[in-house]
Design a protein around this motif. Sequence first.
Motif, PDB file in Angstrom:
ATOM      1  N   ALA A  23      23.694 -11.126 -18.112  1.00  0.00           N
ATOM      2  CA  ALA A  23      23.712 -11.597 -19.504  1.00  0.00           C
ATOM      3  C   ALA A  23      22.865 -10.698 -20.402  1.00  0.00           C
ATOM      4  CB  ALA A  23      23.226 -13.043 -19.585  1.00  0.00           C
ATOM      5  N   ALA A  24      21.757 -10.172 -19.886  1.00  0.00           N
ATOM      6  CA  ALA A  24      20.928  -9.254 -20.663  1.00  0.00           C
ATOM      7  C   ALA A  24      21.695  -7.969 -20.957  1.00  0.00           C
ATOM      8  CB  ALA A  24      19.630  -8.948 -19.924  1.00  0.00           C
ATOM      9  N   ARG A  25      22.467  -7.510 -19.989  1.00  0.00           N
ATOM     10  CA  ARG A  25      23.274  -6.305 -20.191  1.00  0.00           C
ATOM     11  C   ARG A  25      24.360  -6.554 -21.245  1.00  0.00           C
ATOM     12  NH1 ARG A  25      22.716  -2.890 -15.295  1.00  0.00           N
ATOM     13  NH2 ARG A  25      21.290  -4.001 -13.919  1.00  0.00           N
ATOM     14  N   GLY A  26      25.043  -7.698 -21.132  1.00  0.00           N
ATOM     15  CA  GLY A  26      26.100  -8.024 -22.094  1.00  0.00           C
ATOM     16  C   GLY A  26      25.562  -8.199 -23.503  1.00  0.00           C
ATOM     17  N   LEU A  27      24.445  -8.915 -23.635  1.00  0.00           N
ATOM     18  CA  LEU A  27      23.842  -9.117 -24.953  1.00  0.00           C
ATOM     19  C   LEU A  27      23.402  -7.782 -25.558  1.00  0.00           C
ATOM     20  CD1 LEU A  27      22.839 -10.939 -27.223  1.00  0.00           C
ATOM     21  CD2 LEU A  27      20.751 -11.324 -25.888  1.00  0.00           C
ATOM     22  N   SER A  28      22.807  -6.940 -24.740  1.00  0.00           N
ATOM     23  CA  SER A  28      22.353  -5.630 -25.221  1.00  0.00           C
ATOM     24  C   SER A  28      23.519  -4.797 -25.723  1.00  0.00           C
ATOM     25  CB  SER A  28      21.619  -4.886 -24.101  1.00  0.00           C
ATOM     26  OG  SER A  28      20.470  -5.612 -23.716  1.00  0.00           O
ATOM     27  N   SER A  29      24.602  -4.813 -24.988  1.00  0.00           N
ATOM     28  CA  SER A  29      25.799  -4.068 -25.387  1.00  0.00           C
ATOM     29  C   SER A  29      26.347  -4.592 -26.709  1.00  0.00           C
ATOM     30  CB  SER A  29      26.859  -4.160 -24.290  1.00  0.00           C
ATOM     31  OG  SER A  29      28.058  -3.565 -24.681  1.00  0.00           O
ATOM     32  N   TRP A  30      26.429  -5.920 -26.838  1.00  0.00           N
ATOM     33  CA  TRP A  30      26.966  -6.518 -28.060  1.00  0.00           C
ATOM     34  C   TRP A  30      26.067  -6.207 -29.266  1.00  0.00           C
ATOM     35  CZ3 TRP A  30      25.635 -10.126 -31.757  1.00  0.00           C
ATOM     36  CH2 TRP A  30      26.677 -10.513 -32.598  1.00  0.00           C
ATOM     37  N   VAL A  31      24.749  -6.335 -29.073  1.00  0.00           N
ATOM     38  CA  VAL A  31      23.814  -6.034 -30.162  1.00  0.00           C
ATOM     39  C   VAL A  31      23.967  -4.580 -30.583  1.00  0.00           C
ATOM     40  CG1 VAL A  31      21.359  -5.707 -30.684  1.00  0.00           C
ATOM     41  CG2 VAL A  31      22.129  -7.849 -29.659  1.00  0.00           C
ATOM     42  N   TRP A  32      24.023  -3.671 -29.616  1.00  0.00           N
ATOM     43  CA  TRP A  32      24.120  -2.248 -29.943  1.00  0.00           C
ATOM     44  C   TRP A  32      25.347  -1.956 -30.799  1.00  0.00           C
ATOM     45  CZ3 TRP A  32      20.625   1.403 -29.782  1.00  0.00           C
ATOM     46  CH2 TRP A  32      21.036   2.722 -29.991  1.00  0.00           C
ATOM     47  N   ASP A  33      26.454  -2.615 -30.476  1.00  0.00           N
ATOM     48  CA  ASP A  33      27.707  -2.360 -31.191  1.00  0.00           C
ATOM     49  C   ASP A  33      27.840  -3.112 -32.513  1.00  0.00           C
ATOM     50  OD1 ASP A  33      28.544  -0.687 -29.142  1.00  0.00           O
ATOM     51  OD2 ASP A  33      29.780  -2.223 -28.165  1.00  0.00           O
ATOM     52  N   ASN A  34      27.049  -4.172 -32.732  1.00  0.00           N
ATOM     53  CA  ASN A  34      27.340  -5.066 -33.855  1.00  0.00           C
ATOM     54  C   ASN A  34      26.216  -5.341 -34.842  1.00  0.00           C
ATOM     55  OD1 ASN A  34      30.191  -6.167 -33.289  1.00  0.00           O
ATOM     56  ND2 ASN A  34      29.158  -6.316 -31.304  1.00  0.00           N
ATOM     57  N   LEU A  35      24.975  -5.034 -34.533  1.00  0.00           N
ATOM     58  CA  LEU A  35      23.879  -5.464 -35.409  1.00  0.00           C
ATOM     59  C   LEU A  35      22.959  -4.331 -35.814  1.00  0.00           C
ATOM     60  CD1 LEU A  35      22.780  -8.807 -33.687  1.00  0.00           C
ATOM     61  CD2 LEU A  35      24.226  -8.536 -35.699  1.00  0.00           C
ATOM     62  N   GLU A  36      22.369  -4.486 -36.980  1.00  0.00           N
ATOM     63  CA  GLU A  36      21.251  -3.679 -37.477  1.00  0.00           C
ATOM     64  C   GLU A  36      20.218  -4.676 -37.989  1.00  0.00           C
ATOM     65  OE1 GLU A  36      20.745  -0.421 -37.392  1.00  0.00           O
ATOM     66  OE2 GLU A  36      22.729   0.105 -36.618  1.00  0.00           O
ATOM     67  N   PHE A  37      18.948  -4.429 -37.723  1.00  0.00           N
ATOM     68  CA  PHE A  37      17.925  -5.416 -38.072  1.00  0.00           C
ATOM     69  C   PHE A  37      17.063  -5.029 -39.267  1.00  0.00           C
ATOM     70  CE2 PHE A  37      19.026  -6.284 -33.684  1.00  0.00           C
ATOM     71  CZ  PHE A  37      19.223  -7.647 -33.729  1.00  0.00           C
ATOM     72  N   LYS A  38      16.947  -3.762 -39.585  1.00  0.00           N
ATOM     73  CA  LYS A  38      16.244  -3.291 -40.785  1.00  0.00           C
ATOM     74  C   LYS A  38      14.864  -3.932 -40.961  1.00  0.00           C
ATOM     75  CE  LYS A  38      20.548  -2.225 -42.989  1.00  0.00           C
ATOM     76  NZ  LYS A  38      21.677  -2.711 -43.632  1.00  0.00           N
ATOM     77  N   GLY A  39      14.068  -3.945 -39.906  1.00  0.00           N
ATOM     78  CA  GLY A  39      12.706  -4.459 -39.982  1.00  0.00           C
ATOM     79  C   GLY A  39      12.567  -5.959 -39.809  1.00  0.00           C
ATOM     80  N   ALA A  40      13.653  -6.672 -39.534  1.00  0.00           N
ATOM     81  CA  ALA A  40      13.586  -8.129 -39.357  1.00  0.00           C
ATOM     82  C   ALA A  40      12.733  -8.477 -38.141  1.00  0.00           C
ATOM     83  CB  ALA A  40      14.990  -8.708 -39.190  1.00  0.00           C
ATOM     84  N   GLN A  41      12.015  -9.581 -38.246  1.00  0.00           N
ATOM     85  CA  GLN A  41      11.200 -10.090 -37.143  1.00  0.00           C
ATOM     86  C   GLN A  41      12.092 -10.797 -36.130  1.00  0.00           C
ATOM     87  OE1 GLN A  41       7.820  -9.772 -36.790  1.00  0.00           O
ATOM     88  NE2 GLN A  41       7.680  -8.576 -38.666  1.00  0.00           N
ATOM     89  N   LEU A  42      11.924 -10.479 -34.830  1.00  0.00           N
ATOM     90  CA  LEU A  42      12.759 -11.053 -33.775  1.00  0.00           C
ATOM     91  C   LEU A  42      11.879 -11.517 -32.629  1.00  0.00           C
ATOM     92  CD1 LEU A  42      16.116  -9.898 -32.419  1.00  0.00           C
ATOM     93  CD2 LEU A  42      14.229 -10.051 -30.797  1.00  0.00           C
ATOM     94  N   LEU A  43      12.138 -12.709 -32.121  1.00  0.00           N
ATOM     95  CA  LEU A  43      11.450 -13.268 -30.960  1.00  0.00           C
ATOM     96  C   LEU A  43      12.427 -13.305 -29.803  1.00  0.00           C
ATOM     97  CD1 LEU A  43       9.074 -14.813 -29.579  1.00  0.00           C
ATOM     98  CD2 LEU A  43      10.119 -16.921 -30.478  1.00  0.00           C
TER      99      LEU A  43
END
Length: 191
Positions: A23-43
């Motif tokens: 699941a960590a691999r799948g989430l990482s792949s999806w995030v890489w392809d779909n999101l930009e955070f621009k300094g947003a705080q993430l937990l």
Amino acid sequence: MEKLITDPADEDKVPCWAEIWPAARGLSSWVWDNLEFKGAQLLELGAGLGLPGIVCGLKGARVTFSDFNPSALELVKKNAACNGLTDFAVFRGDWRDFNVTRQFQWVMGSDIFYDPKLNVHLINVISRAAAPGGNLLIAHPGRPATFAFIDELRYRRQLNEAHRAVIPVTIDDPYFPYYDIYVHHIIFDNV
């Protein structure tokens, strides 16, 4: 991971953090392809070795890695630094008494919503940690308890699911090499 088990009868001493789960691999792949955070705080909850959080950091998030186990946090600090992250924090927290004092624009968990005994606490953790208008990312290999957790969270909080994807993941395991990883992006419209 098996070499690190000190007491298999005590769930708190099983080092689930010592492996990169599908699941960590799948989430990482999806995030890489779909999101930009621009300094947003993430937990990142239950960060373990920190792969999804590191990917989020590389995509611009200011990540706080959290885990129950101090050894996991030591390793995640090394992993994050080895991958070029400099602006991150770690937080040791037990979901049963998670005393985070700030809110985050993004809260993320990868294959951590599998135990109904802990999911009750995770609903409270997420409700306190997610900022108004914040986002929740959940990844799992189709676990019924995780779908039930998402349904309960959405029911309690009247949340909207912005996106759901299924990411195929293959790992080097002779018995279970193929996984369909569900990635849920939920928006806290009315926190």
